[in-house]
Write a protein that holds these residues in place. Structure first.
Motif, PDB file in Angstrom:
ATOM      1  N   ILE A   6       1.103  -1.141   0.108  1.00 25.31           N
ATOM      2  CA  ILE A   6      -0.218   0.139   0.052  1.00 25.31           C
ATOM      3  C   ILE A   6       0.837   1.042   0.132  1.00 25.31           C
ATOM      4  O   ILE A   6       2.043   1.308   0.920  1.00 25.31           O
ATOM      5  CB  ILE A   6      -1.089   0.154   1.511  1.00 25.31           C
ATOM      6  N   THR A   7       0.460   2.448  -0.294  1.00 33.17           N
ATOM      7  CA  THR A   7       1.222   3.510  -0.252  1.00 33.17           C
ATOM      8  C   THR A   7       0.082   4.640  -0.977  1.00 33.17           C
ATOM      9  O   THR A   7      -1.001   4.475  -1.746  1.00 33.17           O
ATOM     10  CB  THR A   7       2.235   3.578  -1.850  1.00 33.17           C
ATOM     11  N   GLY A  29       5.637  -6.423  -4.077  1.00 38.23           N
ATOM     12  CA  GLY A  29       4.579  -7.333  -3.548  1.00 38.23           C
ATOM     13  C   GLY A  29       4.089  -7.597  -4.971  1.00 38.23           C
ATOM     14  O   GLY A  29       4.094  -7.706  -6.084  1.00 38.23           O
ATOM     15  N   ASP A  30       2.724  -8.665  -4.597  1.00 35.65           N
ATOM     16  CA  ASP A  30       1.753  -8.668  -5.763  1.00 35.65           C
ATOM     17  C   ASP A  30       0.632  -8.386  -5.844  1.00 35.65           C
ATOM     18  O   ASP A  30       0.058  -8.122  -7.377  1.00 35.65           O
ATOM     19  CB  ASP A  30       1.459 -10.342  -4.968  1.00 35.65           C
ATOM     20  N   ARG A  31       0.411  -7.529  -5.134  1.00 31.79           N
ATOM     21  CA  ARG A  31      -1.173  -6.099  -5.200  1.00 31.79           C
ATOM     22  C   ARG A  31      -0.217  -5.089  -4.944  1.00 31.79           C
ATOM     23  O   ARG A  31      -0.325  -4.600  -3.907  1.00 31.79           O
ATOM     24  CB  ARG A  31      -2.425  -7.446  -4.424  1.00 31.79           C
ATOM     25  N   LEU A  32      -0.740  -4.012  -5.650  1.00 32.88           N
ATOM     26  CA  LEU A  32      -0.284  -2.530  -5.136  1.00 32.88           C
ATOM     27  C   LEU A  32      -2.086  -1.642  -5.114  1.00 32.88           C
ATOM     28  O   LEU A  32      -2.828  -1.875  -5.644  1.00 32.88           O
ATOM     29  CB  LEU A  32       0.465  -1.791  -6.393  1.00 32.88           C
ATOM     30  N   VAL A  33      -2.101  -1.409  -3.546  1.00 34.77           N
ATOM     31  CA  VAL A  33      -3.115  -0.646  -3.821  1.00 34.77           C
ATOM     32  C   VAL A  33      -2.569   1.012  -3.164  1.00 34.77           C
ATOM     33  O   VAL A  33      -1.559   0.871  -2.439  1.00 34.77           O
ATOM     34  CB  VAL A  33      -3.958  -1.625  -2.035  1.00 34.77           C
ATOM     35  N   VAL A  34      -3.006   1.409  -3.795  1.00 36.13           N
ATOM     36  CA  VAL A  34      -3.088   3.323  -3.970  1.00 36.13           C
ATOM     37  C   VAL A  34      -4.000   4.157  -2.839  1.00 36.13           C
ATOM     38  O   VAL A  34      -5.275   4.111  -3.546  1.00 36.13           O
ATOM     39  CB  VAL A  34      -2.482   3.566  -5.510  1.00 36.13           C
ATOM     40  N   GLY A  35      -3.904   5.159  -2.199  1.00 37.61           N
ATOM     41  CA  GLY A  35      -4.561   6.133  -1.654  1.00 37.61           C
ATOM     42  C   GLY A  35      -3.902   7.133  -1.773  1.00 37.61           C
ATOM     43  O   GLY A  35      -2.983   7.574  -2.010  1.00 37.61           O
ATOM     44  N   VAL A  36      -5.601   7.531  -2.637  1.00 33.64           N
ATOM     45  CA  VAL A  36      -4.989   9.023  -3.115  1.00 33.64           C
ATOM     46  C   VAL A  36      -5.741  10.085  -2.813  1.00 33.64           C
ATOM     47  O   VAL A  36      -6.618   9.334  -2.422  1.00 33.64           O
ATOM     48  CB  VAL A  36      -5.919   8.906  -5.172  1.00 33.64           C
ATOM     49  N   GLU A  73      -7.752   8.662   0.384  1.00 28.50           N
ATOM     50  CA  GLU A  73      -7.605   8.813   1.632  1.00 28.50           C
ATOM     51  C   GLU A  73      -7.985  10.015   2.093  1.00 28.50           C
ATOM     52  O   GLU A  73      -8.064  11.272   1.553  1.00 28.50           O
ATOM     53  CB  GLU A  73      -5.584   8.759   1.465  1.00 28.50           C
ATOM     54  N   GLU A  74      -8.773   9.825   2.600  1.00 31.02           N
ATOM     55  CA  GLU A  74      -9.483  11.090   3.957  1.00 31.02           C
ATOM     56  C   GLU A  74      -8.440  11.745   4.901  1.00 31.02           C
ATOM     57  O   GLU A  74      -9.220  12.559   5.030  1.00 31.02           O
ATOM     58  CB  GLU A  74     -10.846  10.246   3.667  1.00 31.02           C
ATOM     59  N   LYS A  79      -4.497   5.942   8.248  1.00 33.52           N
ATOM     60  CA  LYS A  79      -3.324   5.269   7.969  1.00 33.52           C
ATOM     61  C   LYS A  79      -3.012   4.007   8.901  1.00 33.52           C
ATOM     62  O   LYS A  79      -3.453   2.613   7.968  1.00 33.52           O
ATOM     63  CB  LYS A  79      -1.815   5.854   7.761  1.00 33.52           C
ATOM     64  N   ARG A  80      -3.450   3.874   9.468  1.00 33.34           N
ATOM     65  CA  ARG A  80      -3.398   2.021  10.489  1.00 33.34           C
ATOM     66  C   ARG A  80      -4.682   1.676   9.660  1.00 33.34           C
ATOM     67  O   ARG A  80      -4.540   0.429   9.220  1.00 33.34           O
ATOM     68  CB  ARG A  80      -3.250   2.050  11.630  1.00 33.34           C
ATOM     69  N   ASP A  81      -5.558   2.358  10.075  1.00 26.55           N
ATOM     70  CA  ASP A  81      -6.967   1.644   9.249  1.00 26.55           C
ATOM     71  C   ASP A  81      -7.279   1.454   8.014  1.00 26.55           C
ATOM     72  O   ASP A  81      -7.658  -0.112   7.255  1.00 26.55           O
ATOM     73  CB  ASP A  81      -8.389   2.520   9.738  1.00 26.55           C
TER      74      ASP A  81
END
Length: 132
Positions: A6-7, A29-36, A73-74, A79-81
Motif C-alpha cells: 500500500i502507498t 509485492g503481488d498486489r498494489l493498493v494506492v490511496g489518493v 485517503e480522507e 493510515k493504520r485503518d
C-alpha cells in the motif's frame, strides 16, 4: 501467499516521479493498493486544492498497469485503518517521510523509497504558473 503493498499520495500533475514510485512499490509485492489524497485532505495539508480533481487523479492512478486498487485517503490519521482494511503487508512511502510511519512496523513492513531527484509537483506548479 500474495503480498499486498500500500502507498499513498496526492498524485497531482502526474509526472515520472509518481510513476517510478508506483512501479517500485508494485515490485515489492503481488498486489498494489494506492490511496489518493482527497481534495479536502490536500487543502488541509498544503492550503491549496490540487490542480486535478480527486476524481481525475483517481482515474489517472487506477489506469496505471501496476495498480490493482485505488481508494480516497480522507485523513492522514487513518493510515493504520487503511493498512488493516486492505490487508497490506508492506507500506511504501517516499524517503521525505523517513521515520514518520515507523509506528506501523507492528502490523506491516515499512519501506521508504528515495524520491526521484529534481522532480517536485509543487515546483512544477510554480513553474507553470510563473511563480518560480
Amino acid at each position: 501467499m500474495a503480498r499486498t503493498v500500500i502507498t499513498f499520495g496526492t498524485f497531482d500533475v502526474f509526472h515520472v516521479g509518481h510513476l517510478r514510485v508506483i512501479e517500485r512499490a508494485a515490485a515489492l509485492g503481488d498486489r498494489l493498493v494506492v490511496g489518493v489524497s482527497a481534495d479536502a485532505l490536500n487543502m488541509r495539508k498544503k492550503d491549496r486544492l490540487p490542480v486535478f480533481s480527486e476524481g481525475e487523479r483517481l482515474a489517472i492512478v487506477s489506469a496505471l498497469k501496476p495498480v490493482d486498487e485505488v481508494f480516497v485517503e480522507e485523513s492522514l490519521e487513518l493510515k493504520r485503518d487503511y493498512i488493516l482494511k486492505f490487508g497490506a503487508d508492506v507500506l511504501v512511502m517516499g524517503d521525505d517521510w523517513e521515520g514518520r510511519f515507523d509506528e506501523f512496523k507492528d502490523i506491516c513492513e515499512v519501506v521508504y523509497l528515495p524520491r526521484t531527484p529534481a522532480i517536485s509537483t509543487t515546483a512544477l506548479i510554480e513553474k507553470i504558473s510563473g511563480n518560480a
